[in-house]
Design a protein around this motif. Structure first.
Motif, PDB file in Angstrom:
ATOM      1  N   UNK A 466      -6.241  -4.481  -9.324  1.00  0.00           N
ATOM      2  CA  UNK A 466      -5.061  -4.451  -8.461  1.00  0.00           C
ATOM      3  C   UNK A 466      -5.175  -3.353  -7.410  1.00  0.00           C
ATOM      4  N   UNK A 467      -5.597  -2.149  -7.855  1.00  0.00           N
ATOM      5  CA  UNK A 467      -5.736  -1.036  -6.903  1.00  0.00           C
ATOM      6  C   UNK A 467      -6.799  -1.366  -5.858  1.00  0.00           C
ATOM      7  N   UNK A 468      -7.867  -2.015  -6.314  1.00  0.00           N
ATOM      8  CA  UNK A 468      -8.925  -2.382  -5.368  1.00  0.00           C
ATOM      9  C   UNK A 468      -8.381  -3.376  -4.330  1.00  0.00           C
ATOM     10  N   UNK A 469      -7.622  -4.361  -4.781  1.00  0.00           N
ATOM     11  CA  UNK A 469      -7.070  -5.362  -3.852  1.00  0.00           C
ATOM     12  C   UNK A 469      -6.129  -4.710  -2.834  1.00  0.00           C
ATOM     13  N   UNK A 470      -5.349  -3.727  -3.297  1.00  0.00           N
ATOM     14  CA  UNK A 470      -4.428  -3.066  -2.355  1.00  0.00           C
ATOM     15  C   UNK A 470      -5.222  -2.118  -1.447  1.00  0.00           C
ATOM     16  N   UNK A 471      -6.397  -1.687  -1.941  1.00  0.00           N
ATOM     17  CA  UNK A 471      -7.290  -0.920  -1.075  1.00  0.00           C
ATOM     18  C   UNK A 471      -7.425   0.555  -1.397  1.00  0.00           C
ATOM     19  N   UNK A 472      -7.066   0.961  -2.637  1.00  0.00           N
ATOM     20  CA  UNK A 472      -7.138   2.389  -2.954  1.00  0.00           C
ATOM     21  C   UNK A 472      -7.883   2.665  -4.251  1.00  0.00           C
ATOM     22  N   UNK A 473      -8.567   3.843  -4.248  1.00  0.00           N
ATOM     23  CA  UNK A 473      -9.422   4.196  -5.379  1.00  0.00           C
ATOM     24  C   UNK A 473      -8.706   4.989  -6.449  1.00  0.00           C
ATOM     25  N   UNK A 474      -7.510   5.507  -6.131  1.00  0.00           N
ATOM     26  CA  UNK A 474      -6.820   6.320  -7.130  1.00  0.00           C
ATOM     27  C   UNK A 474      -5.320   6.097  -7.027  1.00  0.00           C
ATOM     28  N   UNK A 475      -4.639   6.428  -8.118  1.00  0.00           N
ATOM     29  CA  UNK A 475      -3.186   6.255  -8.158  1.00  0.00           C
ATOM     30  C   UNK A 475      -2.525   7.170  -7.121  1.00  0.00           C
ATOM     31  N   UNK A 476      -3.039   8.397  -6.988  1.00  0.00           N
ATOM     32  CA  UNK A 476      -2.384   9.309  -6.036  1.00  0.00           C
ATOM     33  C   UNK A 476      -2.553   8.817  -4.591  1.00  0.00           C
ATOM     34  N   UNK A 477      -3.732   8.279  -4.260  1.00  0.00           N
ATOM     35  CA  UNK A 477      -3.926   7.712  -2.911  1.00  0.00           C
ATOM     36  C   UNK A 477      -2.971   6.553  -2.674  1.00  0.00           C
ATOM     37  N   UNK A 478      -2.884   5.703  -3.692  1.00  0.00           N
ATOM     38  CA  UNK A 478      -2.010   4.537  -3.586  1.00  0.00           C
ATOM     39  C   UNK A 478      -0.567   4.984  -3.360  1.00  0.00           C
ATOM     40  N   UNK A 479      -0.117   5.946  -4.166  1.00  0.00           N
ATOM     41  CA  UNK A 479       1.276   6.382  -4.057  1.00  0.00           C
ATOM     42  C   UNK A 479       1.564   7.020  -2.701  1.00  0.00           C
ATOM     43  N   UNK A 480       0.608   7.828  -2.225  1.00  0.00           N
ATOM     44  CA  UNK A 480       0.808   8.472  -0.919  1.00  0.00           C
ATOM     45  C   UNK A 480       0.935   7.413   0.167  1.00  0.00           C
ATOM     46  N   UNK A 481       0.092   6.389   0.099  1.00  0.00           N
ATOM     47  CA  UNK A 481       0.111   5.372   1.147  1.00  0.00           C
ATOM     48  C   UNK A 481       1.311   4.428   1.040  1.00  0.00           C
ATOM     49  N   UNK A 482       1.854   4.291  -0.162  1.00  0.00           N
ATOM     50  CA  UNK A 482       3.121   3.556  -0.283  1.00  0.00           C
ATOM     51  C   UNK A 482       4.225   4.401   0.335  1.00  0.00           C
ATOM     52  N   UNK A 483       4.198   5.710   0.012  1.00  0.00           N
ATOM     53  CA  UNK A 483       5.259   6.598   0.508  1.00  0.00           C
ATOM     54  C   UNK A 483       5.284   6.681   2.029  1.00  0.00           C
ATOM     55  N   UNK A 484       4.111   6.654   2.676  1.00  0.00           N
ATOM     56  CA  UNK A 484       4.104   6.756   4.146  1.00  0.00           C
ATOM     57  C   UNK A 484       4.206   5.370   4.818  1.00  0.00           C
ATOM     58  N   UNK A 485       4.362   4.346   4.040  1.00  0.00           N
ATOM     59  CA  UNK A 485       4.606   3.011   4.606  1.00  0.00           C
ATOM     60  C   UNK A 485       3.357   2.246   4.993  1.00  0.00           C
ATOM     61  N   UNK A 486       2.203   2.766   4.603  1.00  0.00           N
ATOM     62  CA  UNK A 486       0.960   2.082   4.963  1.00  0.00           C
ATOM     63  C   UNK A 486       0.707   0.855   4.078  1.00  0.00           C
ATOM     64  N   UNK A 487       1.084   0.988   2.809  1.00  0.00           N
ATOM     65  CA  UNK A 487       0.987  -0.174   1.924  1.00  0.00           C
ATOM     66  C   UNK A 487       2.187  -1.070   2.221  1.00  0.00           C
ATOM     67  N   UNK A 488       1.916  -2.353   2.462  1.00  0.00           N
ATOM     68  CA  UNK A 488       2.989  -3.260   2.880  1.00  0.00           C
ATOM     69  C   UNK A 488       3.372  -4.213   1.749  1.00  0.00           C
ATOM     70  N   UNK A 489       4.607  -4.586   1.753  1.00  0.00           N
ATOM     71  CA  UNK A 489       5.085  -5.491   0.701  1.00  0.00           C
ATOM     72  C   UNK A 489       6.145  -6.424   1.247  1.00  0.00           C
ATOM     73  N   UNK A 490       6.480  -7.392   0.439  1.00  0.00           N
ATOM     74  CA  UNK A 490       7.554  -8.324   0.796  1.00  0.00           C
ATOM     75  C   UNK A 490       8.362  -8.634  -0.451  1.00  0.00           C
TER      76      UNK A 490
END
Ligand SMILES: NC(=O)C1=CN([C@@H]2O[C@H](COP(=O)(O)OP(=O)(O)OC[C@H]3O[C@@H](n4cnc5c(N)ncnc54)[C@H](O)[C@@H]3O)[C@@H](O)[C@H]2O)C=CC1
Ligand SMILES: O=c1[nH]c(=O)c2[nH+]cn([C@@H]3O[C@H](COP(=O)(O)O)[C@@H](O)[C@H]3O)c2[nH]1
Ligand SMILES: [K+]
Length: 513
Positions: A466-490
């Motif tokens: 799942x993390x690979x599909x969203x494009x991140x290697x770590x939970x902290x990277x993923x969370x930071x990019x969700x927080x800054x709006x880079x990770x997109x959702x619907x």
């Protein structure tokens, strides 16, 4: 390449951005609608690394980091020693339930803390004048053979020999002194020694036990070959400074729980979870302050909370972690009975947003039914997920398997169910004395899921994909990019949710559960 094509390729990122940020979804909505995991879906990102490069290191509390962000729920059909050991071996942590006496709960915690210590720091030791009968007695009581012998029969005294099965098996007279049969030609390790070095020494010497001594030749610990093989098989293990597995335990917020807490500290617990459906109470704040005052080294997870205000009250009292979720568990009826709670994705998102500012990790508790839910919880800010039903039915849970309609099942029940209350949680509810018992949970059954040894690695790999599909290697990277709006959702409509699940088949099977 024509000009239209060139212009198209020159489009900037903003023009290409699909979907919405987490803030748009969770804060921008005018619908006053709480959301849960199935309501949202992440849009895929770009993959520039292999799935094995994904790391799931995270925190369960301010001071405890884990390599697998999974926590087993403190429920009497989920976590006792066997589950807590399995969770810790696979890099997570188990929270031993407290629907039992203080002594019983401490015994479970001790089993976890003593399990296959890479280094046995409190080995059974004898003195040269002890007899073979003493060795027999120890073998019978604890199963230990391979006993180090020191000058005064205690650890930290000079090592003079070791007694193994081979030394004593054929001696008829059990009253003779150990000194006459013990092996004195010793293979020892000088501290400091790593598990890898110790393993090599054991391999070369073909011995079962390796005493570790200091400069002066005094015994400081013992390493056993069986333990070490296991330790090397579980590279993700969650361990403390002494290489003992990490263990958590649940307690309540009554005065009597203070004695329970002190006994658990004595048993070696690393973290306590204040187990309540509504954590924003004076009882809980008093308990947190009391614990942090007398045992600041013990990590305290407060909860459960689902709003930022509730969370702030516990953060002000000094919690080291927050457990988030109210009424969302598979066996929970709290939302129906008490009209209180919150859809879990909203609860995790909003509480995490606040907790992050204070460096307090959030454990998303309940409602996790698949690895997709785990990924969503982590993305929305949780550091770990706590699971009941997903782990129920594994071999490591308390209780026996039974067959119903040809299916192999295990019981799984809410801690607020009538059945669990009868066993002990009635004390927590005062319900045993109350005329009317109000259950906030049900009891049921789940299918056999086999051993954690296969199941946890499967969950871990699902989350990594799942993390690979969203494009991140770590939970902290993923969370930071969700927080800054880079990770997109619907958001997903009801039809979209149906489409995302299995559909249009006559029948199907899934090998993973
Ligand atoms: N996460 C969830 O949504 C839910 C979880 N549960 C589980 O069920 C179990 C029981 O939960 P709760 O009933 O919330 O347990 P609880 O022990 O927090 O509350 C039981 C009752 O005791 C009261 N109480 C607590 N400390 C007290 C004190 N020092 N003095 C006087 N009264 C006090 C509480 O206010 C409440 O009325 C737990 O294992 C919990 O995790 C139950 C319902 C929902
Ligand atoms: O309303 C409730 N009544 C209960 O009797 C009950 N027992 C457990 N829990 C909570 O549910 C969580 C486990 O949820 P899952 O099975 O969905 O993983 C657990 O971790 C708890 O937070 C309860 N909630
Ligand atoms: K529920």
């Amino acid at each position: 390449m024509d000009d239209n094509m060139k212009a198209a390729l020159a489009m900037d990122e903003a023009e290409l951005q699909d979907g919405y940020s987490a803030a748009d979804v969770f804060e921008g909505s005018k619908s006053q609608c709480g959301l849960t995991y199935d309501d949202v879906i992440f849009l895929p990102g770009h993959i520039s690394f292999g799935v094995d490069e994904v790391e799931l290191v995270s925190k369960i509390s301010r001071k405890i980091a884990v390599k697998t962000p999974f926590v087993s729920s403190p429920m009497d059909t989920v976590t006792e020693a066997s589950m807590a050991i399995g969770m810790a071996l696979h890099g997570g942590i188990g929270i031993v339930h407290y629907n039992m006496s203080v002594e019983e709960q401490c015994a479970e915690v001790r089993k976890v803390k003593k399990f296959k210590n890479g280094f046995i720091t409190e080995p059974t030791v004898l003195a040269p004048h002890n007899t073979l009968a003493d060795v027999d007695r120890i073998k019978e009581q604890s199963g230990h053979s391979g006993i180090p012998i020191t000058l005064d029969g205690r650890i930290h005294s000079k090592l003079v020999g070791i007694v193994t099965k081979r030394d004593i098996d054929f001696q008829e007279d059990r009253s003779i002194a150990i000194s006459t049969v013990m092996t004195t030609d010793l293979v020892v390790a000088k501290e400091p020694v790593s598990l890898v070095e110790a393993n090599e020494l054991l391999r070369q010497s073909k011995k079962g036990k390796l005493p570790v001594v200091n400069e002066a030749g005094a015994l400081v610990s013992l390493i056993s070959r069986t333990d070490i093989t296991k330790a090397l098989d579980y590279p993700l293990s969650s361990v403390d400074a002494h290489k003992s597995l990490l263990c958590g335990a649940a307690i309540g917020t009554r005065l009597s729980d203070r004695d329970r807490f002190l006994a658990l500290v004595d048993a070696g617990v690393d973290l306590v979870v204040l187990d309540s459906s509504q954590g924003d109470s004076e009882y809980q704040r008093d308990m947190i302050r009391w614990i942090k005052d007398i045992h600041p080294e013990i990590q305290v997870v407060g909860g459960n909370v689902v709003t930022r205000t509730q969370a702030l009250h516990l953060i002000q009292a000094g919690v080291d972690g927050l457990r988030v979720g109210m009424g969302v568990g598979s066996i929970c009826t709290t939302q129906e009975v008490c009209a209180c709670g919150r859809p879990q994705a909203s609860a995790v998102y909003h509480v995490s947003r606040l907790a992050r500012k204070f460096g307090v990790p959030v454990i998303a508790d309940g409602g996790v039914a698949n690895t997709g839910h785990i990924i969503k919880a982590l993305s929305l800010g949780a550091s770990c997920v706590m699971m009941g039903s997903l782990l129920a039915g594994t071999a490591e849970t308390p209780g026996d398997y039974f067959f119903q309609d040809g299916v192999r099942l295990k019981r799984y029940r809410g801690m607020g169910s009538l059945e669990a209350m009868k066993v002990g949680s009635a004390k927590r509810y005062f319900a045993s004395a109350a005329k009317v018992k109000v259950a906030q949970g049900v009891s049921g059954a789940v299918v056999d899921k086999g051993s954690l040894n296969q199941y946890i690695p499967y969950l871990v790999m699902g989350v990594k994909h799942g993390l690979q599909d969203i494009g991140f290697k770590s939970i902290s990277d993923l969370q930071t990019n969700v927080a800054i709006g880079k990770v997109r959702m619907e958001l997903r409509s009801a039809a979209a949710q149906r489409e995302g699940g299995v559909h249009s088949l006559h029948s199907h099977s899934s090998s993973n559960n």
